[in-house]
Design an enzyme around this catalytic site. Structure first.
Site, PDB file in Angstrom:
ATOM      1  N   SER A 293      -9.416  -1.192   7.363  1.00 51.65           N
ATOM      2  CA  SER A 293      -8.927  -1.033   6.225  1.00 51.65           C
ATOM      3  C   SER A 293      -8.391  -2.135   5.491  1.00 51.65           C
ATOM      4  CB  SER A 293      -7.844   0.172   6.149  1.00 51.65           C
ATOM      5  OG  SER A 293      -8.736   1.426   6.393  1.00 51.65           O
TER       6      SER A 293
ATOM      7  N   LYS B 277       0.757  -1.270  -0.110  1.00 44.75           N
ATOM      8  CA  LYS B 277       0.057   0.014   0.115  1.00 44.75           C
ATOM      9  C   LYS B 277       0.875   1.203  -0.045  1.00 44.75           C
ATOM     10  CE  LYS B 277      -3.859   1.680   2.847  1.00 44.75           C
ATOM     11  NZ  LYS B 277      -4.635   1.599   4.155  1.00 44.75           N
TER      12      LYS B 277
ATOM     13  N   SER C 168      -9.372   1.390   3.449  1.00 42.25           N
ATOM     14  CA  SER C 168      -8.262   1.988   2.568  1.00 42.25           C
ATOM     15  C   SER C 168      -7.306   1.370   1.755  1.00 42.25           C
ATOM     16  CB  SER C 168      -7.858   3.164   3.293  1.00 42.25           C
ATOM     17  OG  SER C 168      -6.977   2.529   4.454  1.00 42.25           O
TER      18      SER C 168
END
Length: 558
Positions: free
Chosen positions: A242, A134, A218
């Protein structure tokens, strides 16, 4: 004087710069099919652009890949190149990448192959394994924007630090030492505080199983990329769901470890000083055994010697083994009583419940201290600075804030909570954790084994995935963060519009429940993965992964 670019021009420039890093021979024919005309771009659809050997490699899980590279059957260069190709295709179809460094990764792969050929053999338990991250994690030679336009050409929004593209997060460093090969960084919502992955640089990241749906957030780029088999395993972060939400929406396994189990130091974050309910990092992958491989490998690096927040706790194999005659008890948490799960999620929960009983285990109803209280405490912690950090970084470029995030943080920052108010929140969190612990302990009086519940079975969200433009309900995940429990996501089924029909006679609990009920579209949701989460106590990563493996095997046999 240089021309000052608008934030829109900066965002577009960054987007195009990433696309230009995709080799011409890997670019898809234009125009790309619309989401409505081609909902599912996994499986056969993406395979049409790949060679047979690329399909074999990219549809192998992390464990098999390492077996093949370590034995010399597959070269690392071949493996990394195959995943770079598939990741490039995934990005063009779902907008899942923020940073591409395929050339760097292939060069690293060639070095590993040279060492192997020289007689040095495989390097580490992750030898030759491509790993995605990420875009909170810093990788040497690569930019980190975290979705903020104002972070382009800076180090976390600050210019001239000398740290631009020279910093590497501790977790990335350790993955390299283990033989892994970082090769791309994935999309996320700016601020990382949204269950929908969208920012001004890449736009919306689409769910590859059903591009009418969000990939979640996320860590949504990780969810989409791995679901496309553009990466065998990758790391996300979880402060309120997330990791778990993208894992569930994309049909993946994902673990939210307790704070202090894996190193976070050196990664970017929103509100980095907010430690009342801290963010944690963890892997997502198509198989549970891949998650196990990664967790075991990471802990061999003794991360507690490099990140002071990490607990000195090596992998505990004794917790990772479940005997065949071991009777387990699960707490069934079917609904939060505010927004009930929609038909696909209810069916997945019922399927898991039936499977647990069929396997000879026990289920009791889970009636804990209010999860609404946990959500309220999380919200207070996440907004304790009044939105100063988020609005500062949004303001660096003047970009607009994602509407879903604006619902939490407003159009501008407000005064931060006072120190005494923050202390009160900390005390309230501690009191809630103690109350929940006492409840969990008390379940020993309700079970046939005379022992407390082993894990909680719960939905990840009330819907199988969030359809773009519809109501986002996050309340099924933050309670785990407030408690700092370990949670693992287990894929169960996919939405079937012929079974998961709209419940015309349903009576909503309240306005929020009514909106979610009315917005459910079985046809639009058809084919979307559905998953559940298993929640264990703090620092029970080994046990929760073992349970994930147990149910993965049981579900596969059905």
């Amino acid at each position: 004087m240089p021309v000052e670019l608008t934030w829109q021009e900066l965002a577009l420039g960054k987007k195009l710069a990433v696309l230009e890093l995709i080799p011409l021979e890997w670019r898809l024919p234009q125009p790309i099919p619309t989401a409505k005309s081609q909902k599912d771009v996994t499986g056969a659809y993406v395979q049409q652009y790949l060679e047979d050997w690329e399909i074999e490699i990219t549809e192998s899980d992390a464990v098999r890949i390492v077996e093949q590279t370590s034995s010399g059957n597959w070269t690392v260069t071949k493996v990394v190149t195959a995943f770079c190709h598939r990741a490039a295709l995934a990005h063009q179809l779902t907008n899942c990448l923020h940073e591409i460094f395929f050339d760097q990764a292939i060069a690293d792969a060639k070095l590993l192959d040279e060492k192997f050929a020289s007689g040095a053999g495989p390097v580490g338990p992750l030898y030759g394994l491509p790993v995605s991250f990420k875009d909170q994690f810093h990788v040497h030679g690569v930019e980190t924007t975290m979705g903020y336009v104002g972070w382009i050409d800076t180090f976390e929004g600050i210019k001239g630090t000398g740290k631009e593209k020279t910093t590497e997060s501790e977790l990335v460093r350790e993955i390299r030492l283990l033989g892994g090969v970082p090769f791309c960084k994935t999309s996320l919502p700016h601020t990382v505080m949204s269950m929908e992955t969208w920012n001004h640089i890449v736009g919306s990241t689409l769910n590859p199983h059903n591009r009418l749906m969000s990939t979640g957030g996320s860590s949504g780029g990780e969810g989409a990329l791995i679901a496309m088999r553009g990466s065998p395993i990758g790391f996300g972060t979880d402060i309120g769901g997330s990791i778990r939400i993208p894992a569930a929406f994309n049909g993946l396994f994902g673990i939210r470890p307790s704070f202090g189990r894996l190193p976070y130091v050196g990664a970017a974050n929103s509100m980095p000083g907010q430690n009342t309910i801290p963010s944690v990092c963890g892997p997502l992958a198509p198989t549970a055994r891949s998650i196990k491989l990664m967790m075991q490998a990471a802990l061999t690096q003794e991360p507690w010697l490099h990140d002071p927040a990490v607990v000195e706790m090596p992998w505990r194999e004794e917790l990772a083994k479940l005997s065949t005659d071991q009777k387990l008890t699960f707490g069934l948490y079917s609904s939060d009583g505010d927004v009930n799960p929609l038909p696909p999620v209810k069916r997945a929960m019922e399927k898991m419940k039936a499977l647990i009983l069929e396997m000879g285990h026990e289920i009791i109803e889970w009636n804990p201290p209010s999860h609404a209280r946990a959500y309220k405490l999380a919200f207070e912690a996440f907004t304790s600075d009044g939105g100063i950090d988020i609005h500062h970084h949004i303001g660096l470029s003047g970009e607009t804030l994602q509407p879903r995030i604006e619902e939490f943080y407003g159009k501008k920052a407000v005064p931060a909570k006072t120190v005494d108010a923050l202390h009160r929140i900390n005390l309230d969190v501690a009191a809630y954790r103690k109350e929940y612990m006492d409840y969990w302990n008390s379940t020993s009086a309700l079970t046939k084994t005379g022992k407390p519940v082993d894990a909680i079975l719960a939905p990840v969200a009330p819907f199988p995935a969030l359809e773009f433009g519809k109501s986002a309900i996050v309340a099924y995940t933050p309670w785990v963060n407030t408690l700092d429990y370990t949670a693992v996501v287990v894929p169960v089924t996919t939405t079937d519009s012929t079974i998961d029909k709209f419940e015309t006679e349903y009576t909503p609990l309240n306005d929020s429940d009514r909106i979610v009920w009315e917005e459910y579209d079985p046809e639009a949701s058809n084919g979307t993965p559905v998953a559940v989460q298993l929640v264990g106590r703090r620092l029970q990563e080994e046990k929760m992964i073992a349970l994930a493996e147990l149910f993965e095997s049981a579900l596969a046999s059905k």
